[in-house]
Design an enzyme around this catalytic site. Structure first.
Site, PDB file in Angstrom:
ATOM      1  N   TYR A 116       0.828  -1.205   0.000  1.00 12.43           N
ATOM      2  CA  TYR A 116       0.000   0.000   0.000  1.00 12.43           C
ATOM      3  C   TYR A 116       0.858   1.248   0.000  1.00 12.43           C
ATOM      4  CZ  TYR A 116      -3.341   3.530   1.271  1.00 12.43           C
ATOM      5  OH  TYR A 116      -4.117   4.662   1.263  1.00 12.43           O
ATOM      6  N   TRP A 118       1.078   5.699  -1.615  1.00 11.48           N
ATOM      7  CA  TRP A 118       0.679   6.713  -2.589  1.00 11.48           C
ATOM      8  C   TRP A 118       1.711   6.918  -3.687  1.00 11.48           C
ATOM      9  CZ3 TRP A 118      -2.843  11.298  -2.587  1.00 11.48           C
ATOM     10  CH2 TRP A 118      -4.084  10.968  -2.027  1.00 11.48           C
TER      11      TRP A 118
HETATM   12  N1  LIG Z   1      -2.025   7.890  12.620  1.00 12.37           N
HETATM   13  C1  LIG Z   1      -2.453   7.949  11.369  1.00 12.37           C
HETATM   14  N2  LIG Z   1      -1.864   7.183  10.423  1.00 12.37           N
HETATM   15  C2  LIG Z   1      -2.286   7.257   9.159  1.00 12.37           C
HETATM   16  C3  LIG Z   1      -3.351   8.105   8.778  1.00 12.37           C
HETATM   17  C4  LIG Z   1      -3.975   8.879   9.789  1.00 12.37           C
HETATM   18  O1  LIG Z   1      -4.936   9.629   9.539  1.00 12.37           O
HETATM   19  N3  LIG Z   1      -3.478   8.790  11.062  1.00 12.37           N
HETATM   20  N4  LIG Z   1      -3.743   8.157   7.479  1.00 12.37           N
HETATM   21  C5  LIG Z   1      -3.495   6.982   6.655  1.00 12.37           C
HETATM   22  C6  LIG Z   1      -3.727   7.260   5.236  1.00 12.37           C
HETATM   23  S1  LIG Z   1      -5.288   7.866   4.852  1.00 12.37           S
HETATM   24  C7  LIG Z   1      -2.824   7.008   4.276  1.00 12.37           C
HETATM   25  S2  LIG Z   1      -3.308   7.167   2.645  1.00 12.37           S
HETATM   26  C8  LIG Z   1      -1.487   6.506   4.581  1.00 12.37           C
HETATM   27  C9  LIG Z   1      -0.397   7.048   3.653  1.00 12.37           C
HETATM   28  O2  LIG Z   1       0.718   6.235   3.715  1.00 12.37           O
HETATM   29  P1  LIG Z   1       1.748   6.109   2.498  1.00 12.37           P
HETATM   30  O3  LIG Z   1       1.024   6.185   1.195  1.00 12.37           O
HETATM   31  O4  LIG Z   1       2.582   4.923   2.739  1.00 12.37           O
HETATM   32  O5  LIG Z   1       2.596   7.429   2.698  1.00 12.37           O
HETATM   33  P2  LIG Z   1       3.619   8.153   1.738  1.00 12.37           P
HETATM   34  O6  LIG Z   1       4.521   8.952   2.608  1.00 12.37           O
HETATM   35  O7  LIG Z   1       2.879   8.896   0.672  1.00 12.37           O
HETATM   36  O8  LIG Z   1       4.442   6.953   1.115  1.00 12.37           O
HETATM   37  C10 LIG Z   1       4.765   6.873  -0.211  1.00 12.37           C
HETATM   38  C11 LIG Z   1       6.199   6.402  -0.351  1.00 12.37           C
HETATM   39  O9  LIG Z   1       6.450   6.247  -1.742  1.00 12.37           O
HETATM   40  C12 LIG Z   1       7.721   6.808  -2.036  1.00 12.37           C
HETATM   41  N5  LIG Z   1       7.725   7.203  -3.463  1.00 12.37           N
HETATM   42  C13 LIG Z   1       7.437   8.413  -3.978  1.00 12.37           C
HETATM   43  N6  LIG Z   1       7.555   8.380  -5.315  1.00 12.37           N
HETATM   44  C14 LIG Z   1       7.917   7.124  -5.643  1.00 12.37           C
HETATM   45  C15 LIG Z   1       8.201   6.473  -6.889  1.00 12.37           C
HETATM   46  O10 LIG Z   1       8.101   7.052  -7.946  1.00 12.37           O
HETATM   47  N7  LIG Z   1       8.547   5.143  -6.835  1.00 12.37           N
HETATM   48  C16 LIG Z   1       8.644   4.466  -5.658  1.00 12.37           C
HETATM   49  N8  LIG Z   1       9.001   3.175  -5.712  1.00 12.37           N
HETATM   50  N9  LIG Z   1       8.391   5.070  -4.482  1.00 12.37           N
HETATM   51  C17 LIG Z   1       8.030   6.368  -4.477  1.00 12.37           C
HETATM   52  C18 LIG Z   1       7.873   7.962  -1.092  1.00 12.37           C
HETATM   53  O11 LIG Z   1       9.240   8.299  -0.913  1.00 12.37           O
HETATM   54  C19 LIG Z   1       7.201   7.417   0.171  1.00 12.37           C
HETATM   55  O12 LIG Z   1       8.128   6.801   1.024  1.00 12.37           O
HETATM   56  O13 LIG Z   1      -1.171   6.826   5.951  1.00 12.37           O
HETATM   57  C20 LIG Z   1      -2.141   6.319   6.850  1.00 12.37           C
HETATM   58  N10 LIG Z   1      -1.659   6.484   8.213  1.00 12.37           N
HETATM   59  N1  LIG Z   2      -1.717  18.301   2.762  1.00 10.26           N
HETATM   60  C1  LIG Z   2      -2.141  17.028   2.777  1.00 10.26           C
HETATM   61  N2  LIG Z   2      -3.350  16.710   2.271  1.00 10.26           N
HETATM   62  C2  LIG Z   2      -3.798  15.440   2.329  1.00 10.26           C
HETATM   63  C3  LIG Z   2      -2.986  14.388   2.820  1.00 10.26           C
HETATM   64  C4  LIG Z   2      -1.711  14.736   3.345  1.00 10.26           C
HETATM   65  O1  LIG Z   2      -0.952  13.883   3.831  1.00 10.26           O
HETATM   66  N3  LIG Z   2      -1.330  16.054   3.303  1.00 10.26           N
HETATM   67  N4  LIG Z   2      -3.437  13.085   2.791  1.00 10.26           N
HETATM   68  C5  LIG Z   2      -4.542  12.773   1.883  1.00 10.26           C
HETATM   69  C6  LIG Z   2      -5.156  11.490   2.185  1.00 10.26           C
HETATM   70  S1  LIG Z   2      -4.347  10.068   1.742  1.00 10.26           S
HETATM   71  C7  LIG Z   2      -6.374  11.356   2.747  1.00 10.26           C
HETATM   72  S2  LIG Z   2      -7.058   9.824   2.974  1.00 10.26           S
HETATM   73  C8  LIG Z   2      -7.138  12.550   3.138  1.00 10.26           C
HETATM   74  C9  LIG Z   2      -7.769  12.355   4.510  1.00 10.26           C
HETATM   75  O2  LIG Z   2      -8.750  13.311   4.708  1.00 10.26           O
HETATM   76  P1  LIG Z   2      -9.473  13.360   6.123  1.00 10.26           P
HETATM   77  O3  LIG Z   2      -9.728  12.006   6.615  1.00 10.26           O
HETATM   78  O4  LIG Z   2     -10.625  14.286   5.977  1.00 10.26           O
HETATM   79  O5  LIG Z   2      -8.316  14.097   6.958  1.00 10.26           O
HETATM   80  P2  LIG Z   2      -7.764  14.081   8.458  1.00 10.26           P
HETATM   81  O6  LIG Z   2      -6.730  15.154   8.447  1.00 10.26           O
HETATM   82  O7  LIG Z   2      -7.361  12.732   8.911  1.00 10.26           O
HETATM   83  O8  LIG Z   2      -8.971  14.486   9.361  1.00 10.26           O
HETATM   84  C10 LIG Z   2      -9.745  15.655   9.147  1.00 10.26           C
HETATM   85  C11 LIG Z   2     -10.237  16.186  10.455  1.00 10.26           C
HETATM   86  O9  LIG Z   2     -11.124  15.278  11.065  1.00 10.26           O
HETATM   87  C12 LIG Z   2     -11.213  15.632  12.425  1.00 10.26           C
HETATM   88  N5  LIG Z   2     -11.560  14.472  13.221  1.00 10.26           N
HETATM   89  C13 LIG Z   2     -10.779  13.439  13.593  1.00 10.26           C
HETATM   90  N6  LIG Z   2     -11.483  12.572  14.367  1.00 10.26           N
HETATM   91  C14 LIG Z   2     -12.728  13.101  14.479  1.00 10.26           C
HETATM   92  C15 LIG Z   2     -13.926  12.686  15.136  1.00 10.26           C
HETATM   93  O10 LIG Z   2     -14.003  11.651  15.786  1.00 10.26           O
HETATM   94  N7  LIG Z   2     -15.010  13.478  14.986  1.00 10.26           N
HETATM   95  C16 LIG Z   2     -14.995  14.627  14.260  1.00 10.26           C
HETATM   96  N8  LIG Z   2     -16.120  15.320  14.157  1.00 10.26           N
HETATM   97  N9  LIG Z   2     -13.879  15.047  13.656  1.00 10.26           N
HETATM   98  C17 LIG Z   2     -12.778  14.289  13.753  1.00 10.26           C
HETATM   99  C18 LIG Z   2      -9.864  16.173  12.829  1.00 10.26           C
HETATM  100  O11 LIG Z   2     -10.023  17.361  13.561  1.00 10.26           O
HETATM  101  C19 LIG Z   2      -9.157  16.378  11.505  1.00 10.26           C
HETATM  102  O12 LIG Z   2      -8.597  17.662  11.396  1.00 10.26           O
HETATM  103  O13 LIG Z   2      -6.306  13.694   3.164  1.00 10.26           O
HETATM  104  C20 LIG Z   2      -5.595  13.856   1.943  1.00 10.26           C
HETATM  105  N10 LIG Z   2      -5.038  15.165   1.862  1.00 10.26           N
HETATM  106 MO   LIG Z   3      -5.352   8.322   2.589  1.00 13.82          MO
END
Ligand SMILES: Nc1nc2c(c(=O)[nH]1)N[C@H]1C(S)=C(S)[C@@H](COP(=O)(O)OP(=O)(O)OC[C@H]3O[C@@H](n4cnc5c(=O)[nH]c(N)nc54)[C@H](O)[C@@H]3O)O[C@H]1N2
Ligand SMILES: Nc1nc2c(c(=O)[nH]1)N[C@H]1C(S)=C(S)[C@@H](COP(=O)(O)OP(=O)(O)OC[C@H]3O[C@@H](n4cnc5c(=O)[nH]c(N)nc54)[C@H](O)[C@@H]3O)O[C@H]1N2
Ligand SMILES: [Mo]
Length: 760
Positions: A116, A118
């Site tokens: 998994y 991005w």
């Molecule tokens: N506590 C907590 N944890 C969370 C979340 C949260 O809300 N709270 N959110 C979760 C969510 S929604 C997500 S989507 C995940 C995200 O988790 P990840 O998608 O694993 O996060 P990234 O840092 O985007 O990791 C992408 C990796 O790909 C590498 N990369 C970039 N370009 C390339 C390329 O061209 N080729 C290759 N081979 N590698 C490349 C980057 O250097 C990076 O290390 O985290 C989750 N973890």
């Molecule tokens: N700049 C930037 N943008 C991103 C990403 C990033 O890494 N950087 N990641 C992308 C990815 S992979 C994803 S999946 C999306 C995620 O998008 P979201 O899931 O919408 O993002 P989060 O920042 O995890 O949470 C949004 C807000 O939800 C609120 N929240 C958390 N728990 C609760 C709860 O129990 N109740 C309520 N009412 N609110 C709560 C928090 O205050 C938080 O600020 O964001 C995307 N956009």
């Molecule tokens: Mo995500």
């Protein structure tokens, strides 16, 4: 001599955070200009120059010395000294041999390639897709279902709404909300912070323009969130600082008050829903003797009962839209807020009306609520066979720790295969997974771990074989997805750093050693593939929409091409008009408010109707008060995407003393003698990390906010090692949302905090 303008090359490019032009001279990136047609470009575009000179780039293939001496499970301690550099030939042969050894000795299910992550926005070099395509040609692998972003929510919506696309962008478009909505209630966030990003790139960031329209129309807005800045400060709104993870109680109470006032839409419930009677009886307390009303919810959510009653009246008396962020389902029982929100919207009866009903994930990504792109998006063709083994994505540590054990998912009972080989390309599990100390224990189990990465991430440092991949600026690709209005040419700006190779070149070379190169490459090189992928979209647009996109060469020269999109869309309009003629793909063909399938399954953590169930950890938990525990929200970082570009200037500027900042309410800080800027230790039974205290009343008392994304940096390899960087995932819980959805539950987490006494 100053550079002459005409020697600067303008290179079209794109990342998940937007499209831009790179200004390149003498092989160096000298500037970044935002895409001309983007009304609100992301500041993160300026960070990409860091890829070209990051000290963290992997220069050449590496193999762990101890693994080479003796293959098998090992602690996989990080440290560059643990690795020996090898030639590409050597590395590629080792990888091919390992794949062959594991599949012939243990079977393909023993290769975990869920991988998994991005990666980059390029849809061709998309590393996880390339990896899977290659492995499918040699018999397959164990993959994953759903995403960290969405799992509990999508699984429940498939069963109660028949389709989860509604939370992936096929919801009503925000232009209709901006035009028609009279009351807007936001559960979670509606913020340019997250809307900066979109999986596969985004050409135009439009959230702010819709918010401005709502402001101009003076639409009453209620923000229900533990954080006030989940809506820009220039949007006037009531802030309801809800206790984290209690929204379901609030939604049920709103529905209960609407029903008590007789304001529910009985006609909609009868025509368009199944199980409404049972659900209404539950609201009245028929089974448990508890009326789901404002007084009940006030005790759980911390929101005053009169406010809840007033909002219930306003919701039923005006055209009202409920926005539910994805974050709410990234929690224990995360199925419930998505289902309870749907049930509340059904009770109000405005689903299918312009500006009414419910939308999931507006602003969670920049393209959710934007007009959906109608034609096929560019993507590498997949070859996966039906019924191939998989795990729910966030169950990775369970998979590695408990081979052979059974687990439930979406009503099925499945087993964890016995993993011998892990291949990760394009993701960073030592950033994204919960309970990193537990993941470290699990990570020691497989015989071999291969990581393909541009950067020395914590994950790469814990691999046995490390393959250096180029970043997107070192190769050609195409960005595009269903939630973006344009395809963007991602042109090569600089030569590959060190010995790094593109993901395609790496997998093609491995495929060649596995004897499947012809099927893998289909005889195409990089540019042939880009032409091919573009043509698939172009032909689809011509055939189904009778529109002409420019030919590939024109697209490539211009850098962008628009695709047909569908604006002014109201979700479920035809279903509402005639549910018999447009049945949903659910057990009843209607919106399910009481599920017979869930009743038969009998899970107490996902009952047959939407219900508020205490999460594993929350502020109302017995003993939380005595322990002085606070609820940790680990949301997405503002100045980077996940862990990508953690070392870039924008990300570093958001830190203090080189580490992540944790927001704490001044009252909670005073109780603990913590001052602004102090180095603090956060801990619970799972782990501990340092952070820099940021005193602010934008966070609700009782809640801490530490964003995700800092590169995990444990002080040592002890079982409870102190993370120095401020990565919240040393603290979060590694638990499925329920036996049904098995989603990531990162937002369910209690921690303690104190001034840090040591030196680090
Ligand atoms: N506590 C907590 N944890 C969370 C979340 C949260 O809300 N709270 N959110 C979760 C969510 S929604 C997500 S989507 C995940 C995200 O988790 P990840 O998608 O694993 O996060 P990234 O840092 O985007 O990791 C992408 C990796 O790909 C590498 N990369 C970039 N370009 C390339 C390329 O061209 N080729 C290759 N081979 N590698 C490349 C980057 O250097 C990076 O290390 O985290 C989750 N973890
Ligand atoms: N700049 C930037 N943008 C991103 C990403 C990033 O890494 N950087 N990641 C992308 C990815 S992979 C994803 S999946 C999306 C995620 O998008 P979201 O899931 O919408 O993002 P989060 O920042 O995890 O949470 C949004 C807000 O939800 C609120 N929240 C958390 N728990 C609760 C709860 O129990 N109740 C309520 N009412 N609110 C709560 C928090 O205050 C938080 O600020 O964001 C995307 N956009
Ligand atoms: Mo995500």
């Amino acid at each position: 001599m100053p550079p002459s303008a005409d020697s600067v090359r303008r290179v079209s490019h794109c990342s998940h955070w937007g499209a831009y032009t790179l200004l390149v001279k003498d092989g160096r990136i000298q500037g970044v200009e935002a895409f001309v047609d983007d009304p609100a470009p992301s500041p993160i575009i300026h960070s990409v120059a860091t890829w070209a000179d990051s000290a963290h780039r992997i220069a050449q293939p590496m193999v762990r010395a101890s693994w080479r001496a003796q293959r098998g499970p090992n602690a996989r301690a990080p440290g560059k000294e643990a690795f020996v550099p090898v030639s590409w030939d050597d590395a590629l042969q080792l990888v091919a041999d390992e794949i062959e050894r594991v599949r012939s000795t243990h079977g393909n299910a023993s290769i975990f390639a869920g991988s998994y992550g991005w990666t980059s926005s390029g849809r061709f070099h998309h590393a996880p897709s390339q990896l899977k395509r290659m492995l499918d040609l040699v018999g397959g692998y164990t993959g994953h279902a759903e995403t960290y972003s969405l799992a509990a929510g999508t699984v429940i919506l498939r069963h109660v709404l028949g389709n989860a696309e509604v939370c992936r962008g096929e919801s009503s478009t925000l232009d209709t909300v901006a035009e028609h909505t009279e009351t807007l209630v936001i559960f979670g966030a509606l913020s340019p912070r997250t809307a900066q990003s979109e999986a596969g790139g985004i050409a135009r960031h439009t959230l702010e323009s819709h918010l401005r329209q709502l402001v101009a129309r003076k639409v009453p807005i209620v923000l229900i969130s533990p954080l006030r800045d989940d809506l820009p400060e220039w949007v006037p709104a009531q802030w309801w600082p809800v206790r984290p993870n209690t929204d379901t109680a609030l939604m049920l109470a709103l529905a209960g008050e609407v029903v008590a006032a007789g304001a529910h839409d009985a006609d909609f419930l009868a025509r368009c829903c199944s199980g409404a009677d049972g659900f209404l009886r539950y609201l009245l307390g028929a089974q448990d003797g508890v009326r789901k009303d404002a007084d009940w919810a006030a005790g759980i959510t911390g929101i005053d009962a009169p406010r809840i009653r007033a909002l219930a009246r306003q919701l039923s008396g005006t055209r009202s839209m409920l926005c539910v962020s994805w974050s709410l389902q990234r929690a224990d029982h995360g199925e419930q807020p998505f289902w309870a929100g749907l049930a509340l919207a059904a009770t109000l009866g405005q689903i299918g009306l312009p500006g009414g009903g419910i939308g999931y994930g507006y602003g969670s990504l920049g393209g959710v609520g934007a007009p959906i792109a109608m034609a096929k998006s560019p993507a590498l063709p997949a070859l996966r066979k039906p019924n191939a083994p998989f795990i729910p994505v966030a169950r990775i540590a369970d998979l590695l720790l408990h081979p052979g054990d059974s687990f439930t998912y979406e009503g099925k009972v499945l087993r964890y295969p016995d993993t011998r080989l892990v291949y990760w390309a394009g993701g960073n599990p030592f950033h994204h997974h919960q309970d990193l100390n537990r993941l470290r224990r699990a990570w020691a189990r497989p015989e071999t771990i291969i990581v393909q990465e541009p950067m020395w991430t914590a994950t790469a440092r814990r691999a046995d074989i490390v393959l250096p991949a180029t970043t997107s600026i070192e190769r050609n690709d195409i960005a595009g997805n269903r939630r973006s209005s344009h395809l963007i040419a991602m042109q090569k700006a600089i030569e590959p750093l060190g010995q790094a190779r593109s993901d395609y070149d790496i997998f093609r070379a491995i495929a060649q050693r596995l004897g499947v190169e012809a099927a893998f490459s289909e005889g195409r090189d990089e540019m042939d593939w880009l032409r091919h992928l573009y043509e698939v979209t172009r032909e689809d647009v011509a055939r189904r929409f009778q529109q002409q996109m420019p030919d590939f060469d024109t697209f490539w020269a211009e850098g962008a091409a628009e695709v047909p999109t569908r604006p002014h869309f109201t979700c479920l309009q035809s279903f509402r008009a005639d549910p018999g003629a447009h049945p949903l793909n659910t057990e009843s063909g209607r919106i399910v408010l009481w599920s017979q399938a869930l009743e038969a399954l009998g899970f107490d953590d996902c009952p047959p109707h939407p219900a508020w169930i205490e999460p594993a950890e929350w502020l109302g938990a017995a003993g939380a008060g005595e322990r002085n525990a606070l609820h940790l929200i680990s949301r997405q970082p503002e100045s980077k995407l996940h862990s990508q570009l953690d070392d870039a200037p924008a990300s570093m500027a958001a830190k203090r003393h080189g580490r992540e900042q944790v927001r704490i309410h001044p009252r909670d800080a005073a109780l603990r003698g913590i001052v602004d800027g102090a180095t603090v230790r956060l801990w619970n039974a799972r782990g501990q990390c340092l952070a820099s205290a940021w005193l602010t009343d934008t966070v609700r008392p009782g809640v801490l906010m530490l964003p995700t994304g800092s590169w995990y940096d444990p002080q040592d390899e002890g079982s409870n090692a102190l993370d120095l960087s401020g990565n919240p995932n040393v603290l979060t819980i590694d638990k499925g949302s329920s036996h049904f959805g098995q989603g990531c539950a990162a937002h369910t987490c209690l921690v303690s905090i104190e001034n840090f006494a040591g030196h680090a």
